[in-house]
Design a protein around this motif. Structure first.
Motif, PDB file in Angstrom:
ATOM      1  N   PRO A  90       4.073  -4.475   6.273  1.00 22.32           N
ATOM      2  CA  PRO A  90       4.061  -4.727   4.827  1.00 22.32           C
ATOM      3  C   PRO A  90       4.890  -5.958   4.444  1.00 22.32           C
ATOM      4  N   ASP A  91       5.984  -6.215   5.172  1.00 26.14           N
ATOM      5  CA  ASP A  91       6.796  -7.402   4.868  1.00 26.14           C
ATOM      6  C   ASP A  91       6.034  -8.690   5.158  1.00 26.14           C
ATOM      7  N   GLN A 113      -3.260  -7.871  -4.696  1.00 27.24           N
ATOM      8  CA  GLN A 113      -2.095  -8.191  -5.521  1.00 27.24           C
ATOM      9  C   GLN A 113      -0.878  -7.466  -4.976  1.00 27.24           C
ATOM     10  N   LYS A 114       0.298  -7.928  -5.403  1.00 28.11           N
ATOM     11  CA  LYS A 114       1.526  -7.252  -5.003  1.00 28.11           C
ATOM     12  C   LYS A 114       1.377  -5.768  -5.318  1.00 28.11           C
ATOM     13  N   GLY A 115       1.817  -4.939  -4.390  1.00 26.71           N
ATOM     14  CA  GLY A 115       1.641  -3.497  -4.507  1.00 26.71           C
ATOM     15  C   GLY A 115       0.508  -2.988  -3.633  1.00 26.71           C
ATOM     16  N   ASP A 116      -0.335  -3.911  -3.124  1.00 22.49           N
ATOM     17  CA  ASP A 116      -1.456  -3.544  -2.250  1.00 22.49           C
ATOM     18  C   ASP A 116      -1.092  -3.604  -0.761  1.00 22.49           C
ATOM     19  N   GLU A 117       0.166  -3.828  -0.450  1.00 22.85           N
ATOM     20  CA  GLU A 117       0.551  -4.037   0.951  1.00 22.85           C
ATOM     21  C   GLU A 117       0.102  -2.902   1.867  1.00 22.85           C
ATOM     22  N   GLU A 118       0.312  -1.669   1.469  1.00 21.46           N
ATOM     23  CA  GLU A 118      -0.062  -0.529   2.328  1.00 21.46           C
ATOM     24  C   GLU A 118      -1.581  -0.422   2.481  1.00 21.46           C
ATOM     25  N   THR A 119      -2.316  -0.686   1.422  1.00 21.71           N
ATOM     26  CA  THR A 119      -3.784  -0.657   1.496  1.00 21.71           C
ATOM     27  C   THR A 119      -4.273  -1.720   2.468  1.00 21.71           C
ATOM     28  N   LEU A 162      -2.545  -3.141   4.896  1.00 27.34           N
ATOM     29  CA  LEU A 162      -2.102  -2.746   6.236  1.00 27.34           C
ATOM     30  C   LEU A 162      -3.030  -1.691   6.829  1.00 27.34           C
ATOM     31  N   ASN A 163      -3.391  -0.690   6.035  1.00 24.90           N
ATOM     32  CA  ASN A 163      -4.253   0.386   6.532  1.00 24.90           C
ATOM     33  C   ASN A 163      -5.647  -0.125   6.882  1.00 24.90           C
ATOM     34  N   LEU A 164      -6.235  -0.928   6.004  1.00 28.31           N
ATOM     35  CA  LEU A 164      -7.587  -1.424   6.277  1.00 28.31           C
ATOM     36  C   LEU A 164      -7.607  -2.354   7.490  1.00 28.31           C
ATOM     37  N   LEU A 165      -6.630  -3.257   7.581  1.00 26.87           N
ATOM     38  CA  LEU A 165      -6.603  -4.152   8.738  1.00 26.87           C
ATOM     39  C   LEU A 165      -6.246  -3.395  10.021  1.00 26.87           C
ATOM     40  N   GLY A 166      -5.449  -2.347   9.903  1.00 26.73           N
ATOM     41  CA  GLY A 166      -5.175  -1.497  11.063  1.00 26.73           C
ATOM     42  C   GLY A 166      -6.430  -0.791  11.552  1.00 26.73           C
TER      43      GLY A 166
END
Length: 160
Positions: free
Chosen positions: A38-39, A10-16, A18-22
């Motif tokens: 994140p964008d 959900q919106k707000g999970d962008e950093e999570t 990004l980190n997991l896919l990184g």
């Protein structure tokens, strides 16, 4: 006892995300191809309709895994499908049922929408992944090669 929760991103999970896919990019030795931001996540994961589906796994409220997918269609069979683009459980959290729970969530969603198959690719050297997929009785498809157009090759062909 540890608690595993699987939920849609959900919106707000962008950093999570990004980190997991990184971490997945590093695990797959493909960090040189990793350009997600994140964008991009906000624009593509949370638009209407979303360009990609995403579920997140949490173990004791800490990010533990991720699966991303999108719908496919088999014109020969006249059936819907799902293609899993990314599937990752943090290395130190494997063998706890998290991957199976993520995959089961996609399977439920797929069957509820009329899909008759789920497909994905795995790197040939990824023995832990292969072993896991075989443990859920996934079939390996040996009669197809995967091809890709990217970068200059894609641009050159598009210019024709």
């Amino acid at each position: 006892m540890s608690e595993t929760i699987i939920r849609p991103a959900q919106k707000g999970d962008e950093e999570t995300i990004l980190n997991l896919l990184g971490e997945l990019a590093v695990y797959e030795r493909l960090e040189h191809r990793f350009h997600l931001t994140p964008d991009f996540i906000a624009d593509d994961f949370f638009c209407a309709p979303p360009a990609v589906g995403c579920d997140l796994a949490f173990l004791d409220q800490q990010p533990a895994g991720i699966v991303t997918w999108y719908p496919t269609y088999s014109s020969f069979a006249g059936t819907r499908g799902v293609y899993i683009e990314d599937f990752y459980v943090r290395t130190d959290l494997r063998r706890r049922g998290i991957g199976r729970a993520l995959l089961a969530g996609v399977a439920k969603r797929a069957t509820n929408t009329g899909a008759t198959k789920i497909e994905w690719a795995v790197l040939k050297w990824n023995r832990p992944g292969i072993d896991f997929y075989e443990s859920v009785h996934a079939e390996r498809v040996d009669d197809w090669h995967i091809y890709r157009l990217v970068g200059k090759s894609l641009a050159d062909l598009a210019a024709v």
